[in-house]
Design a protein around this motif. Structure first.
Motif, PDB file in Angstrom:
ATOM      1  N   PHE A 238       0.873  -1.360   0.191  1.00  0.00           N
ATOM      2  CA  PHE A 238      -0.107  -0.244   0.146  1.00  0.00           C
ATOM      3  C   PHE A 238       0.806   0.968  -0.006  1.00  0.00           C
ATOM      4  O   PHE A 238       0.203   1.896  -0.489  1.00  0.00           O
ATOM      5  CB  PHE A 238      -1.570  -0.074   1.557  1.00  0.00           C
ATOM      6  CG  PHE A 238      -1.782   1.298   1.088  1.00  0.00           C
ATOM      7  CD1 PHE A 238      -2.856   1.149   0.502  1.00  0.00           C
ATOM      8  CD2 PHE A 238      -1.562   1.616   2.408  1.00  0.00           C
ATOM      9  CE1 PHE A 238      -3.957   2.594   0.795  1.00  0.00           C
ATOM     10  CE2 PHE A 238      -2.199   3.642   2.009  1.00  0.00           C
ATOM     11  CZ  PHE A 238      -3.283   3.258   1.347  1.00  0.00           C
ATOM     12  N   PRO A 239       1.992   1.104   0.550  1.00  0.00           N
ATOM     13  CA  PRO A 239       2.866   2.590   0.681  1.00  0.00           C
ATOM     14  C   PRO A 239       3.074   2.873  -0.158  1.00  0.00           C
ATOM     15  O   PRO A 239       3.752   3.698  -1.602  1.00  0.00           O
ATOM     16  CB  PRO A 239       3.933   2.096   1.839  1.00  0.00           C
ATOM     17  CG  PRO A 239       3.048   1.456   2.255  1.00  0.00           C
ATOM     18  CD  PRO A 239       2.594   0.527   1.646  1.00  0.00           C
ATOM     19  N   GLU A 240       2.994   1.642  -1.208  1.00  0.00           N
ATOM     20  CA  GLU A 240       4.362   2.148  -2.932  1.00  0.00           C
ATOM     21  C   GLU A 240       3.172   2.812  -3.772  1.00  0.00           C
ATOM     22  O   GLU A 240       3.470   3.373  -4.449  1.00  0.00           O
ATOM     23  CB  GLU A 240       5.054   0.960  -3.360  1.00  0.00           C
ATOM     24  CG  GLU A 240       6.029  -0.096  -1.891  1.00  0.00           C
ATOM     25  CD  GLU A 240       6.134  -1.009  -2.610  1.00  0.00           C
ATOM     26  OE1 GLU A 240       5.632  -1.579  -4.035  1.00  0.00           O
ATOM     27  OE2 GLU A 240       6.607  -2.091  -2.015  1.00  0.00           O
ATOM     28  N   TRP A 241       1.967   2.130  -3.679  1.00  0.00           N
ATOM     29  CA  TRP A 241       1.013   2.311  -5.016  1.00  0.00           C
ATOM     30  C   TRP A 241       0.300   3.335  -4.632  1.00  0.00           C
ATOM     31  O   TRP A 241      -0.587   3.652  -5.240  1.00  0.00           O
ATOM     32  CB  TRP A 241       0.411   1.330  -5.384  1.00  0.00           C
ATOM     33  CG  TRP A 241      -0.265  -0.019  -3.929  1.00  0.00           C
ATOM     34  CD1 TRP A 241      -0.275  -1.014  -3.704  1.00  0.00           C
ATOM     35  CD2 TRP A 241      -1.689   0.229  -4.232  1.00  0.00           C
ATOM     36  NE1 TRP A 241      -0.712  -1.622  -3.191  1.00  0.00           N
ATOM     37  CE2 TRP A 241      -2.379  -0.694  -2.843  1.00  0.00           C
ATOM     38  CE3 TRP A 241      -2.718   1.660  -4.493  1.00  0.00           C
ATOM     39  CZ2 TRP A 241      -3.321  -0.866  -2.411  1.00  0.00           C
ATOM     40  CZ3 TRP A 241      -4.572   1.321  -3.143  1.00  0.00           C
ATOM     41  CH2 TRP A 241      -4.818   0.239  -2.480  1.00  0.00           C
ATOM     42  N   CYS A 242      -0.456   3.900  -2.901  1.00  0.00           N
ATOM     43  CA  CYS A 242      -0.873   5.100  -2.679  1.00  0.00           C
ATOM     44  C   CYS A 242      -0.919   6.266  -2.951  1.00  0.00           C
ATOM     45  O   CYS A 242      -2.052   6.732  -2.894  1.00  0.00           O
ATOM     46  CB  CYS A 242      -1.509   4.493  -1.011  1.00  0.00           C
ATOM     47  SG  CYS A 242      -0.104   5.423   0.048  1.00  0.00           S
ATOM     48  N   ASP A 243       0.610   6.797  -3.214  1.00  0.00           N
ATOM     49  CA  ASP A 243       0.159   8.078  -3.611  1.00  0.00           C
ATOM     50  C   ASP A 243      -0.159   9.075  -2.451  1.00  0.00           C
ATOM     51  O   ASP A 243      -0.202   9.909  -2.846  1.00  0.00           O
ATOM     52  CB  ASP A 243      -0.012   8.477  -4.442  1.00  0.00           C
ATOM     53  CG  ASP A 243       0.535   9.341  -5.239  1.00  0.00           C
ATOM     54  OD1 ASP A 243       2.004  10.234  -5.357  1.00  0.00           O
ATOM     55  OD2 ASP A 243       0.584  10.677  -5.833  1.00  0.00           O
ATOM     56  N   CYS A 244       0.050   8.534  -1.250  1.00  0.00           N
ATOM     57  CA  CYS A 244       0.043   8.983   0.100  1.00  0.00           C
ATOM     58  C   CYS A 244       0.675   9.596   1.314  1.00  0.00           C
ATOM     59  O   CYS A 244       0.235  10.031   2.319  1.00  0.00           O
ATOM     60  CB  CYS A 244      -1.505   8.457   0.486  1.00  0.00           C
ATOM     61  SG  CYS A 244      -0.957   6.623   1.679  1.00  0.00           S
ATOM     62  N   MET A 245       2.036   9.393   1.059  1.00  0.00           N
ATOM     63  CA  MET A 245       3.118   9.260   1.550  1.00  0.00           C
ATOM     64  C   MET A 245       4.386  10.665   1.531  1.00  0.00           C
ATOM     65  O   MET A 245       5.457   9.729   1.113  1.00  0.00           O
ATOM     66  CB  MET A 245       3.360   7.842   2.506  1.00  0.00           C
ATOM     67  CG  MET A 245       2.586   6.878   3.262  1.00  0.00           C
ATOM     68  SD  MET A 245       3.361   5.549   2.945  1.00  0.00           S
ATOM     69  CE  MET A 245       4.083   6.100   4.764  1.00  0.00           C
ATOM     70  N   ARG A 246       3.976  11.585   0.435  1.00  0.00           N
ATOM     71  CA  ARG A 246       4.831  11.843  -0.648  1.00  0.00           C
ATOM     72  C   ARG A 246       5.079  13.053   0.860  1.00  0.00           C
ATOM     73  O   ARG A 246       6.378  13.658   0.286  1.00  0.00           O
ATOM     74  CB  ARG A 246       3.898  12.413  -1.614  1.00  0.00           C
ATOM     75  CG  ARG A 246       3.092  11.749  -2.174  1.00  0.00           C
ATOM     76  CD  ARG A 246       2.320  12.379  -3.248  1.00  0.00           C
ATOM     77  NE  ARG A 246       0.951  12.990  -2.453  1.00  0.00           N
ATOM     78  CZ  ARG A 246       0.345  13.357  -3.064  1.00  0.00           C
ATOM     79  NH1 ARG A 246      -0.013  13.997  -4.328  1.00  0.00           N
ATOM     80  NH2 ARG A 246      -0.557  14.092  -2.300  1.00  0.00           N
ATOM     81  N   PRO A 248       6.348  15.384   4.180  1.00  0.00           N
ATOM     82  CA  PRO A 248       6.261  14.610   6.039  1.00  0.00           C
ATOM     83  C   PRO A 248       5.319  14.647   6.416  1.00  0.00           C
ATOM     84  O   PRO A 248       4.695  13.818   7.780  1.00  0.00           O
ATOM     85  CB  PRO A 248       7.555  15.538   6.077  1.00  0.00           C
ATOM     86  CG  PRO A 248       8.144  16.215   4.410  1.00  0.00           C
ATOM     87  CD  PRO A 248       7.317  16.295   4.272  1.00  0.00           C
ATOM     88  N   ALA A 249       4.198  15.465   6.757  1.00  0.00           N
ATOM     89  CA  ALA A 249       3.277  15.650   7.148  1.00  0.00           C
ATOM     90  C   ALA A 249       2.584  14.304   6.798  1.00  0.00           C
ATOM     91  O   ALA A 249       1.974  13.534   7.811  1.00  0.00           O
ATOM     92  CB  ALA A 249       2.200  16.591   7.084  1.00  0.00           C
ATOM     93  N   GLU A 250       2.111  13.616   5.630  1.00  0.00           N
ATOM     94  CA  GLU A 250       1.367  12.457   5.278  1.00  0.00           C
ATOM     95  C   GLU A 250       2.265  11.501   5.860  1.00  0.00           C
ATOM     96  O   GLU A 250       1.549  10.292   6.310  1.00  0.00           O
ATOM     97  CB  GLU A 250       1.375  12.319   4.064  1.00  0.00           C
ATOM     98  CG  GLU A 250       0.608  13.071   3.521  1.00  0.00           C
ATOM     99  CD  GLU A 250       0.609  13.442   1.673  1.00  0.00           C
ATOM    100  OE1 GLU A 250      -0.780  13.886   0.968  1.00  0.00           O
ATOM    101  OE2 GLU A 250       1.217  12.608   0.962  1.00  0.00           O
ATOM    102  N   GLN A 251       3.678  11.318   5.802  1.00  0.00           N
ATOM    103  CA  GLN A 251       4.145  10.499   6.673  1.00  0.00           C
ATOM    104  C   GLN A 251       4.214  10.244   7.796  1.00  0.00           C
ATOM    105  O   GLN A 251       4.092   8.490   8.439  1.00  0.00           O
ATOM    106  CB  GLN A 251       5.105  10.151   5.970  1.00  0.00           C
ATOM    107  CG  GLN A 251       6.273  10.565   4.393  1.00  0.00           C
ATOM    108  CD  GLN A 251       7.441  10.999   4.019  1.00  0.00           C
ATOM    109  OE1 GLN A 251       8.346  11.110   5.079  1.00  0.00           O
ATOM    110  NE2 GLN A 251       8.042  11.122   2.844  1.00  0.00           N
ATOM    111  N   ARG A 252       3.702  11.553   8.435  1.00  0.00           N
ATOM    112  CA  ARG A 252       4.069  11.517  10.155  1.00  0.00           C
ATOM    113  C   ARG A 252       1.915  10.984  10.693  1.00  0.00           C
ATOM    114  O   ARG A 252       1.920  10.142  11.524  1.00  0.00           O
ATOM    115  CB  ARG A 252       3.152  13.125  10.415  1.00  0.00           C
ATOM    116  CG  ARG A 252       5.211  13.332  10.082  1.00  0.00           C
ATOM    117  CD  ARG A 252       5.654  14.446  11.601  1.00  0.00           C
ATOM    118  NE  ARG A 252       4.949  15.952  11.408  1.00  0.00           N
ATOM    119  CZ  ARG A 252       5.043  16.554  10.228  1.00  0.00           C
ATOM    120  NH1 ARG A 252       6.267  16.660   9.835  1.00  0.00           N
ATOM    121  NH2 ARG A 252       3.942  17.699   9.676  1.00  0.00           N
ATOM    122  N   LEU A 253       1.723  11.410   9.255  1.00  0.00           N
ATOM    123  CA  LEU A 253      -0.115  10.783   9.692  1.00  0.00           C
ATOM    124  C   LEU A 253      -0.199   9.028   9.920  1.00  0.00           C
ATOM    125  O   LEU A 253      -0.559   8.540  10.705  1.00  0.00           O
ATOM    126  CB  LEU A 253      -0.879  11.839   8.783  1.00  0.00           C
ATOM    127  CG  LEU A 253      -2.538  11.224   8.711  1.00  0.00           C
ATOM    128  CD1 LEU A 253      -2.821  11.339  10.104  1.00  0.00           C
ATOM    129  CD2 LEU A 253      -2.976  11.819   7.717  1.00  0.00           C
TER     130      LEU A 253
END
Length: 338
Positions: A238-246, A248-253
Protein backbone atom coordinates in the motif's frame (compact mmCIF):
# COMPACT_ATOMS: atom_id res chain seq x y z
CA UNK A 1 -6.19 9.19 3.19
CA UNK A 2 -8.00 5.79 3.11
CA UNK A 3 -6.79 5.18 6.66
CA UNK A 4 -8.95 8.13 7.76
CA UNK A 5 -12.21 6.59 6.59
CA UNK A 6 -12.88 4.84 9.89
CA UNK A 7 -13.10 8.17 11.66
CA UNK A 8 -15.57 9.57 9.18
CA UNK A 9 -18.06 6.74 8.89
CA UNK A 10 -20.20 7.96 11.77
CA UNK A 11 -20.21 11.52 10.48
CA UNK A 12 -21.51 11.36 6.90
CA UNK A 13 -24.64 13.42 6.40
CA UNK A 14 -25.75 13.11 2.80
CA UNK A 15 -28.58 14.94 1.04
CA UNK A 16 -30.56 13.02 -1.58
CA UNK A 17 -30.40 15.04 -4.81
CA UNK A 18 -30.91 13.96 -8.40
CA UNK A 19 -27.35 14.82 -9.44
CA UNK A 20 -25.81 13.06 -6.46
CA UNK A 21 -24.40 9.53 -6.37
CA UNK A 22 -27.00 6.84 -5.58
CA UNK A 23 -27.97 6.57 -1.93
CA UNK A 24 -26.92 3.59 0.16
CA UNK A 25 -30.53 2.46 0.36
CA UNK A 26 -30.87 2.69 -3.42
CA UNK A 27 -27.70 0.65 -3.85
CA UNK A 28 -29.07 -1.97 -1.46
CA UNK A 29 -32.36 -2.23 -3.34
CA UNK A 30 -30.55 -2.82 -6.63
CA UNK A 31 -28.58 -5.69 -5.11
CA UNK A 32 -31.53 -7.49 -3.50
CA UNK A 33 -31.60 -10.15 -6.19
CA UNK A 34 -27.88 -10.77 -6.02
CA UNK A 35 -27.05 -14.39 -5.19
CA UNK A 36 -23.79 -13.11 -3.71
CA UNK A 37 -25.73 -11.16 -1.08
CA UNK A 38 -28.10 -14.05 -0.36
CA UNK A 39 -25.37 -16.62 0.19
CA UNK A 40 -22.47 -14.49 1.35
CA UNK A 41 -18.90 -14.92 0.19
CA UNK A 42 -15.65 -15.00 2.13
CA UNK A 43 -13.74 -11.76 1.78
CA UNK A 44 -10.94 -10.03 3.60
CA UNK A 45 -8.14 -11.37 5.76
CA UNK A 46 -8.64 -13.76 8.67
CA UNK A 47 -6.15 -15.29 11.08
CA UNK A 48 -6.66 -17.87 13.81
CA UNK A 49 -4.74 -16.82 16.94
CA UNK A 50 -4.24 -19.42 19.67
CA UNK A 51 -2.84 -19.19 23.16
CA UNK A 52 -3.44 -20.90 26.52
CA UNK A 53 -5.66 -23.53 24.92
CA UNK A 54 -8.13 -20.98 23.49
CA UNK A 55 -8.73 -19.81 19.94
CA UNK A 56 -9.48 -16.22 19.02
CA UNK A 57 -9.65 -14.58 15.61
CA UNK A 58 -8.10 -11.57 13.90
CA UNK A 59 -10.00 -10.17 10.92
CA UNK A 60 -8.75 -7.41 8.61
CA UNK A 61 -11.65 -5.20 7.54
CA UNK A 62 -12.36 -2.04 5.57
CA UNK A 63 -14.56 0.76 6.85
CA UNK A 64 -16.52 1.04 3.59
CA UNK A 65 -18.39 -1.66 1.73
CA UNK A 66 -20.71 -2.64 -1.10
CA UNK A 67 -24.27 -3.84 -0.64
CA UNK A 68 -23.48 -7.46 -1.66
CA UNK A 69 -20.89 -7.59 1.14
CA UNK A 70 -23.41 -7.16 3.95
CA UNK A 71 -23.61 -10.85 4.82
CA UNK A 72 -20.40 -12.47 6.10
CA UNK A 73 -19.05 -15.42 4.17
CA UNK A 74 -19.31 -18.94 5.62
CA UNK A 75 -15.77 -19.00 7.05
CA UNK A 76 -16.23 -15.64 8.77
CA UNK A 77 -19.67 -16.68 10.06
CA UNK A 78 -18.23 -19.79 11.64
CA UNK A 79 -15.36 -17.93 13.26
CA UNK A 80 -17.86 -15.41 14.66
CA UNK A 81 -20.04 -18.23 15.93
CA UNK A 82 -17.09 -19.80 17.73
CA UNK A 83 -16.24 -16.52 19.50
CA UNK A 84 -17.53 -15.07 22.77
CA UNK A 85 -17.24 -11.38 21.91
CA UNK A 86 -16.55 -8.96 19.08
CA UNK A 87 -13.78 -6.37 19.44
CA UNK A 88 -13.69 -3.32 17.13
CA UNK A 89 -11.45 -0.27 16.91
CA UNK A 90 -14.37 1.84 18.13
CA UNK A 91 -18.09 1.18 18.56
CA UNK A 92 -19.91 3.84 16.54
CA UNK A 93 -23.24 2.81 18.10
CA UNK A 94 -22.11 3.90 21.57
CA UNK A 95 -23.30 7.55 21.81
CA UNK A 96 -21.32 8.27 24.96
CA UNK A 97 -18.08 7.00 23.48
CA UNK A 98 -18.65 8.83 20.20
CA UNK A 99 -19.23 12.19 21.87
CA UNK A 100 -15.68 13.52 21.24
CA UNK A 101 -16.25 13.12 17.49
CA UNK A 102 -19.69 14.69 17.39
CA UNK A 103 -19.57 17.52 19.91
CA UNK A 104 -19.17 21.08 18.52
CA UNK A 105 -15.65 22.31 18.00
CA UNK A 106 -14.24 25.59 19.34
CA UNK A 107 -15.62 28.23 16.92
CA UNK A 108 -12.36 30.15 17.13
CA UNK A 109 -10.43 27.04 16.03
CA UNK A 110 -12.82 26.50 13.13
CA UNK A 111 -12.41 30.13 12.08
CA UNK A 112 -8.62 29.88 12.18
CA UNK A 113 -8.33 26.63 10.24
CA UNK A 114 -11.26 26.96 7.84
CA UNK A 115 -11.11 30.44 6.38
CA UNK A 116 -10.27 32.03 3.06
CA UNK A 117 -9.28 29.74 0.20
CA UNK A 118 -9.34 26.62 2.39
CA UNK A 119 -12.96 27.29 3.40
CA UNK A 120 -13.90 27.81 -0.26
CA UNK A 121 -12.28 24.52 -1.24
CA UNK A 122 -14.10 22.69 1.53
CA UNK A 123 -17.43 24.26 0.54
CA UNK A 124 -16.90 23.17 -3.05
CA UNK A 125 -16.19 19.57 -2.01
CA UNK A 126 -19.28 19.55 0.20
CA UNK A 127 -21.32 20.73 -2.77
CA UNK A 128 -19.87 18.03 -5.03
CA UNK A 129 -20.57 15.38 -2.37
CA UNK A 130 -24.17 16.64 -1.98
CA UNK A 131 -23.70 17.31 1.72
CA UNK A 132 -26.42 19.57 3.11
CA UNK A 133 -24.92 23.06 3.58
CA UNK A 134 -23.81 23.54 7.16
CA UNK A 135 -24.44 19.90 8.11
CA UNK A 136 -20.90 19.39 9.43
CA UNK A 137 -19.94 23.02 10.11
CA UNK A 138 -19.76 22.59 13.88
CA UNK A 139 -17.38 19.62 13.79
CA UNK A 140 -13.66 19.71 14.47
CA UNK A 141 -12.04 21.04 11.24
CA UNK A 142 -10.22 17.79 10.43
CA UNK A 143 -13.49 15.88 10.87
CA UNK A 144 -15.32 18.17 8.46
CA UNK A 145 -12.87 17.00 5.82
CA UNK A 146 -12.62 13.35 6.79
CA UNK A 147 -16.42 13.13 6.75
CA UNK A 148 -16.08 13.75 3.01
CA UNK A 149 -13.47 11.03 2.50
CA UNK A 150 -16.01 8.35 3.32
CA UNK A 151 -18.28 9.66 0.55
CA UNK A 152 -15.69 9.65 -2.24
CA UNK A 153 -16.29 5.98 -3.10
CA UNK A 154 -20.05 6.14 -3.64
CA UNK A 155 -19.72 6.38 -7.42
CA UNK A 156 -18.01 2.98 -7.23
CA UNK A 157 -20.67 1.49 -4.96
CA UNK A 158 -18.68 1.94 -1.74
CA UNK A 159 -20.58 3.35 1.27
CA UNK A 160 -19.76 3.97 4.94
CA UNK A 161 -23.23 2.53 5.67
CA UNK A 162 -21.98 -0.86 4.45
CA UNK A 163 -18.67 -0.76 6.35
CA UNK A 164 -17.54 -4.24 7.34
CA UNK A 165 -17.06 -3.25 10.99
CA UNK A 166 -20.65 -1.97 11.14
CA UNK A 167 -21.98 -5.17 9.58
CA UNK A 168 -20.11 -7.26 12.14
CA UNK A 169 -21.42 -5.15 15.02
CA UNK A 170 -25.01 -5.70 13.88
CA UNK A 171 -24.35 -9.41 13.45
CA UNK A 172 -22.87 -9.71 16.95
CA UNK A 173 -25.76 -7.89 18.59
CA UNK A 174 -28.28 -10.04 16.70
CA UNK A 175 -26.46 -13.08 18.06
CA UNK A 176 -26.41 -11.62 21.62
CA UNK A 177 -22.64 -11.31 21.65
CA UNK A 178 -21.07 -8.33 23.45
CA UNK A 179 -19.22 -5.70 21.44
CA UNK A 180 -16.10 -4.08 22.88
CA UNK A 181 -13.99 -1.14 21.68
CA UNK A 182 -10.21 -1.49 21.61
CA UNK A 183 -9.74 2.29 21.42
CA UNK A 184 -11.67 5.44 22.20
CA UNK A 185 -12.69 8.18 19.75
CA UNK A 186 -10.87 10.89 21.71
CA UNK A 187 -7.56 9.10 21.15
CA UNK A 188 -8.37 8.63 17.46
CA UNK A 189 -9.11 12.34 17.10
CA UNK A 190 -5.76 13.24 18.66
CA UNK A 191 -4.05 10.86 16.22
CA UNK A 192 -5.73 12.68 13.32
CA UNK A 193 -4.78 16.16 14.44
CA UNK A 194 -1.31 15.34 15.69
CA UNK A 195 -2.02 17.48 18.72
CA UNK A 196 -1.31 20.78 16.93
CA UNK A 197 -3.15 23.25 14.71
CA UNK A 198 -0.25 23.28 12.25
CA UNK A 199 -0.44 19.51 11.81
CA UNK A 200 -4.24 19.57 11.53
CA UNK A 201 -4.04 22.26 8.83
CA UNK A 202 -1.53 20.16 6.87
CA UNK A 203 -3.83 17.12 7.02
CA UNK A 204 -6.81 19.21 5.86
CA UNK A 205 -4.87 20.53 2.87
CA UNK A 206 -3.66 17.04 1.95
CA UNK A 207 -7.18 15.60 2.12
CA UNK A 208 -8.58 18.42 -0.02
CA UNK A 209 -5.83 17.84 -2.59
CA UNK A 210 -6.77 14.16 -2.84
CA UNK A 211 -10.48 14.91 -3.09
CA UNK A 212 -10.00 17.54 -5.80
CA UNK A 213 -7.68 15.40 -7.92
CA UNK A 214 -9.84 12.26 -7.71
CA UNK A 215 -6.89 10.45 -6.20
CA UNK A 216 -8.81 9.48 -3.09
CA UNK A 217 -11.57 7.78 -5.07
CA UNK A 218 -8.94 5.74 -6.94
CA UNK A 219 -7.25 4.76 -3.67
CA UNK A 220 -10.50 3.67 -2.07
CA UNK A 221 -11.51 1.49 -5.02
CA UNK A 222 -8.10 -0.16 -5.22
CA UNK A 223 -8.07 -0.75 -1.48
CA UNK A 224 -11.60 -2.21 -1.48
CA UNK A 225 -10.92 -4.49 -4.43
CA UNK A 226 -7.69 -5.79 -2.88
CA UNK A 227 -9.51 -6.41 0.39
CA UNK A 228 -12.36 -8.27 -1.32
CA UNK A 229 -9.83 -10.54 -3.05
CA UNK A 230 -7.98 -11.15 0.19
CA UNK A 231 -4.88 -9.84 -1.60
CA UNK A 232 -2.49 -9.45 1.31
CA UNK A 233 0.48 -8.97 -1.02
CA UNK A 234 -1.17 -5.98 -2.69
CA UNK A 235 -2.27 -4.49 0.63
CA UNK A 236 1.24 -4.95 2.02
CA UNK A 237 2.53 -2.73 -0.79
CA UNK A 238 0.00 0.00 0.00
CA UNK A 239 2.69 2.62 0.82
CA UNK A 240 4.13 2.08 -2.69
CA UNK A 241 0.94 2.58 -4.72
CA UNK A 242 -1.32 4.77 -2.59
CA UNK A 243 0.55 7.99 -3.48
CA UNK A 244 -0.42 9.14 0.01
CA UNK A 245 2.95 9.39 1.73
CA UNK A 246 4.60 12.09 -0.37
CA UNK A 247 5.06 14.81 2.23
CA UNK A 248 6.50 14.69 5.75
CA UNK A 249 3.02 15.53 7.11
CA UNK A 250 1.45 12.58 5.26
CA UNK A 251 4.20 10.26 6.48
CA UNK A 252 3.70 11.40 10.07
CA UNK A 253 -0.05 10.85 9.76
CA UNK A 254 0.31 7.29 8.46
CA UNK A 255 2.72 6.48 11.27
CA UNK A 256 0.26 7.81 13.85
CA UNK A 257 -2.71 6.02 12.30
CA UNK A 258 -1.02 2.65 11.82
CA UNK A 259 2.29 1.89 13.54
CA UNK A 260 1.61 3.96 16.66
CA UNK A 261 -1.85 2.44 17.19
CA UNK A 262 -0.99 -1.19 16.53
CA UNK A 263 0.63 -1.91 19.92
CA UNK A 264 -2.47 -0.49 21.62
CA UNK A 265 -4.77 -2.67 19.52
CA UNK A 266 -2.61 -5.76 20.10
CA UNK A 267 -2.57 -5.15 23.85
CA UNK A 268 -6.36 -4.89 23.93
CA UNK A 269 -6.83 -8.14 22.00
CA UNK A 270 -4.32 -9.90 24.25
CA UNK A 271 -6.02 -8.60 27.39
CA UNK A 272 -9.42 -9.89 26.28
CA UNK A 273 -8.05 -13.29 25.27
CA UNK A 274 -6.02 -13.74 28.44
CA UNK A 275 -9.12 -12.77 30.41
CA UNK A 276 -10.75 -15.97 29.19
CA UNK A 277 -12.70 -14.73 26.17
CA UNK A 278 -12.52 -16.11 22.66
CA UNK A 279 -12.48 -12.81 20.84
CA UNK A 280 -13.20 -11.99 17.22
CA UNK A 281 -11.09 -8.88 16.70
CA UNK A 282 -12.06 -6.90 13.58
CA UNK A 283 -9.57 -4.14 12.72
CA UNK A 284 -8.77 -2.25 9.51
CA UNK A 285 -6.81 -4.36 7.05
CA UNK A 286 -3.91 -1.88 6.86
CA UNK A 287 -3.19 -2.66 10.52
CA UNK A 288 -2.21 -6.18 9.42
CA UNK A 289 0.73 -5.28 7.19
CA UNK A 290 4.43 -4.88 7.82
CA UNK A 291 6.76 -5.61 10.71
CA UNK A 292 4.46 -3.65 13.04
CA UNK A 293 1.30 -5.38 11.79
CA UNK A 294 -1.01 -7.07 14.28
CA UNK A 295 -0.25 -10.67 13.22
CA UNK A 296 3.44 -10.04 13.86
CA UNK A 297 2.86 -8.24 17.17
CA UNK A 298 0.50 -10.96 18.45
CA UNK A 299 2.97 -13.69 17.49
CA UNK A 300 5.59 -11.84 19.53
CA UNK A 301 3.20 -11.96 22.50
CA UNK A 302 3.05 -15.74 22.41
CA UNK A 303 0.11 -16.40 20.10
CA UNK A 304 0.25 -19.07 17.43
CA UNK A 305 -0.94 -17.14 14.38
CA UNK A 306 -2.31 -19.05 11.38
CA UNK A 307 -3.73 -17.62 8.16
CA UNK A 308 -7.31 -18.71 7.44
CA UNK A 309 -8.38 -16.29 4.71
CA UNK A 310 -7.63 -16.37 1.93
CA UNK A 311 -5.60 -19.56 2.46
CA UNK A 312 -8.13 -21.93 4.08
CA UNK A 313 -11.32 -20.50 2.60
CA UNK A 314 -14.44 -22.38 3.71
CA UNK A 315 -12.64 -25.01 5.81
CA UNK A 316 -13.64 -24.15 9.39
CA UNK A 317 -15.71 -26.93 10.99
CA UNK A 318 -19.14 -26.07 12.38
CA UNK A 319 -19.78 -26.46 16.10
CA UNK A 320 -22.89 -27.21 18.11
CA UNK A 321 -22.83 -23.74 19.67
CA UNK A 322 -22.70 -21.95 16.33
CA UNK A 323 -25.75 -19.71 15.73
CA UNK A 324 -27.94 -20.05 12.68
CA UNK A 325 -26.70 -18.30 9.56
CA UNK A 326 -29.79 -16.08 9.56
CA UNK A 327 -28.25 -14.19 12.48
CA UNK A 328 -25.96 -12.69 9.90
CA UNK A 329 -28.76 -11.09 7.92
CA UNK A 330 -28.03 -7.74 6.33
CA UNK A 331 -28.08 -4.91 8.89
CA UNK A 332 -30.47 -2.02 8.57
CA UNK A 333 -29.11 0.88 6.56
CA UNK A 334 -29.12 4.47 7.78
CA UNK A 335 -28.47 7.36 5.43
CA UNK A 336 -26.63 9.27 8.18
CA UNK A 337 -24.94 8.03 11.32
CA UNK A 338 -23.88 10.06 14.34
Amino acid sequence: MPALVGACCALAGVAAQAACPPSAIGSLERSRSSSDQRSGADRGLLWRIEKDGRTSWLYGTIHLGRAPWLRPGPTVQRALGQSDALALEIDVRDPAAMKPLTQPADPALVARLLSGERAQRLARQNEIACVTPGANAALQPILQVTALTGLAGRADGLYPDFGIDEMLAVWARNANKPVFALENPAAQLEMLTGGSEEEEAAQIDSALDELESGQLRTQLKELADAWARGDLARLSRFPEWCDCMRTPAEQRLMKRLLDDRNPILAAGITRMHEGGQRVFAAVGALHMIGAQGLPTLLAAQGFTVSEVLPGERGTLPATAEEPEAEAAAAPPVRSARA
